[in-house]
Design an enzyme around this catalytic site. Structure first.
Site, PDB file in Angstrom:
ATOM      1  N   ASP A  15       0.717  -1.086  -0.049  1.00 39.58           N
ATOM      2  CA  ASP A  15       0.022   0.159   0.103  1.00 39.58           C
ATOM      3  C   ASP A  15       0.803   1.473  -0.047  1.00 39.58           C
ATOM      4  O   ASP A  15       1.853   1.130   0.448  1.00 39.58           O
ATOM      5  CB  ASP A  15      -0.944  -0.121   1.203  1.00 39.58           C
ATOM      6  CG  ASP A  15      -2.080   0.984   1.203  1.00 39.58           C
ATOM      7  OD1 ASP A  15      -2.478   1.463   0.094  1.00 39.58           O
ATOM      8  OD2 ASP A  15      -2.619   1.338   2.134  1.00 39.58           O
ATOM      9  N   ASN A  63     -10.800  -2.732  -4.971  1.00 39.89           N
ATOM     10  CA  ASN A  63     -10.082  -1.895  -5.722  1.00 39.89           C
ATOM     11  C   ASN A  63     -10.732  -1.431  -6.821  1.00 39.89           C
ATOM     12  O   ASN A  63     -10.374  -0.356  -7.579  1.00 39.89           O
ATOM     13  CB  ASN A  63      -8.696  -1.965  -5.992  1.00 39.89           C
ATOM     14  CG  ASN A  63      -7.896  -1.948  -4.657  1.00 39.89           C
ATOM     15  OD1 ASN A  63      -6.890  -2.921  -4.254  1.00 39.89           O
ATOM     16  ND2 ASN A  63      -7.951  -1.100  -3.821  1.00 39.89           N
TER      17      ASN A  63
HETATM   18  C1  IPE Z   1      -4.971  -2.658   0.152  1.00 36.43           C
HETATM   19  O1  IPE Z   1      -4.843  -1.179  -0.129  1.00 36.43           O
HETATM   20  C2  IPE Z   1      -5.142  -3.083  -1.390  1.00 36.43           C
HETATM   21  C3  IPE Z   1      -3.835  -3.644  -1.989  1.00 36.43           C
HETATM   22  C4  IPE Z   1      -2.732  -2.990  -1.333  1.00 36.43           C
HETATM   23  C5  IPE Z   1      -3.933  -4.017  -2.997  1.00 36.43           C
HETATM   24  P1  IPE Z   1      -6.183  -0.319  -0.203  1.00 36.43           P
HETATM   25  O2  IPE Z   1      -5.362   1.049  -0.415  1.00 36.43           O
HETATM   26  O3  IPE Z   1      -7.025  -0.696  -1.225  1.00 36.43           O
HETATM   27  O4  IPE Z   1      -6.509  -0.158   1.094  1.00 36.43           O
HETATM   28  P2  IPE Z   1      -7.599   0.788   2.100  1.00 36.43           P
HETATM   29  O5  IPE Z   1      -8.648   1.180   1.247  1.00 36.43           O
HETATM   30  O6  IPE Z   1      -6.675   1.960   2.466  1.00 36.43           O
HETATM   31  O7  IPE Z   1      -8.016  -0.025   3.225  1.00 36.43           O
HETATM   32  C1  IPE Z   2      -1.691   0.261  -3.270  1.00 32.52           C
HETATM   33  O1  IPE Z   2      -1.385   1.527  -3.397  1.00 32.52           O
HETATM   34  C2  IPE Z   2      -1.995  -0.224  -4.567  1.00 32.52           C
HETATM   35  C3  IPE Z   2      -3.249  -0.698  -4.960  1.00 32.52           C
HETATM   36  C4  IPE Z   2      -4.320  -0.693  -3.931  1.00 32.52           C
HETATM   37  C5  IPE Z   2      -3.558  -1.213  -6.357  1.00 32.52           C
HETATM   38  P1  IPE Z   2      -2.745   2.554  -3.423  1.00 32.52           P
HETATM   39  O2  IPE Z   2      -3.241   2.856  -4.724  1.00 32.52           O
HETATM   40  O3  IPE Z   2      -3.905   2.050  -2.567  1.00 32.52           O
HETATM   41  O4  IPE Z   2      -1.861   3.940  -2.895  1.00 32.52           O
HETATM   42  P2  IPE Z   2      -2.555   4.841  -1.649  1.00 32.52           P
HETATM   43  O5  IPE Z   2      -2.793   3.800  -0.601  1.00 32.52           O
HETATM   44  O6  IPE Z   2      -3.698   5.787  -2.205  1.00 32.52           O
HETATM   45  O7  IPE Z   2      -1.294   5.742  -1.423  1.00 32.52           O
HETATM   46 MG    MG Z   3      -3.926   2.484  -0.356  1.00 29.20          MG
END
Ligand code: IPE
Ligand code: IPE
Ligand code: MG
Length: 233
Positions: A15, A63
């Site tokens: 993340d 996502n």
């Molecule tokens: C978790 O990250 C999913 C992945 C890293 C693929 P998210 O960014 O989706 O999680 P939340 O929304 O902060 O819980």
């Molecule tokens: C994790 O990074 C990757 C995916 C969930 C695909 P994020 O896209 O959630 O990055 P932040 O949390 O918004 O910084």
């Molecule tokens: Mg994230």
């Protein structure tokens, strides 16, 4: 690294890609690209250290509800890394396994995932599970329905085998980057006794040394599984 107990199976909740990019005044997609490159680097290091199984959370079911432009950019990245640049993944020398419902992914991406699994099926260095459109709740519901449809009762072990991770050992350690302290629907059943490690480091900036620190931290923990200290039972 000093003498340590290595986790056999590590899960990564990768993340922080978007915030990492935005802090650099770059689009979120720039962070996702850096994130995939870092995934290659960190997985390579984990296998070099002797970890046998790595499970990466690349895309959650939730996502897919992100703005369509971002989802499209993620699909494009998958197209690149599972397709054209697949050699980079195969160089890891590990077997690939996809976990999750890939049916909403573009067909060419689905096809390259099938090829990736096929081309790497005899690779011996370890196993890399890529979680794509994966959600633990959906996985548990699916497994429950499979048991009901087969008209059978399950126990902890037979239920686990109906999960998408099948008969793999549970993760010993889950590392989440990006500063949030939650599982966000990752391996809820399998993580009952997993050691959890959270770091503020954004995923694209998570380094080899950060991985070693997480493993050292894991190694110093006592896993009691509900028992008392020092019991051999
Ligand atoms: C978790 O990250 C999913 C992945 C890293 C693929 P998210 O960014 O989706 O999680 P939340 O929304 O902060 O819980
Ligand atoms: C994790 O990074 C990757 C995916 C969930 C695909 P994020 O896209 O959630 O990055 P932040 O949390 O918004 O910084
Ligand atoms: Mg994230």
């Amino acid at each position: 690294m000093k003498e340590i107990v290595l986790p056999v199976h590590i899960g990564f909740i990768m993340d922080g890609n978007g915030r990492w990019a935005q802090r650099r005044f770059r689009p979120r997609a720039f962070g996702h690209r850096a994130g995939v490159q870092n995934m290659l680097k960190i997985c390579e290091h984990a296998f070099e250290l002797g970890v046998r199984i790595v499970t990466v959370y690349a895309l959650s079911t939730e996502n897919l509800r992100r703005p369509p432009e971002e989802v499209e950019e993620l699909f494009e990245l998958f197209r690149t890394y599972f397709g054209k640049k697949r050699a980079r993944l195969l160089e890891l020398g590990v077997k690939f396994n996809v976990v999750g419902d890939v049916s909403p992914l573009p067909e060419d991406v689905q096809q390259s995932l099938v090829e990736l699994a096929e081309e790497s099926k005899d690779f011996q260095k370890g196993l890399l599970n890529i979680c794509l459109n994966y959600g633990a709740r959906q996985e548990i519901v699916r497994a429950t329905n499979a048991a009901v449809a087969a008209g059978r009762f399950v126990d902890e072990d037979s239920f686990k085998e109906l999960l998408m991770t099948g008969d793999l050992p549970d993760p010993d350690l889950i590392i989440r980057t990006g500063g949030e302290v939650r599982l966000s629907n990752f391996l809820l059943y399998q993580a009952a006794y997993t050691e959890l490690y959270f770091t503020d480091r954004m995923w694209p900036a998570f380094s080899r040394r950060d991985l070693e620190k997480a493993i050292e931290n894991f190694s110093a923990r006592e896993r009691r599984y509900g028992n008392v200290r020092g019991s051999k039972a």
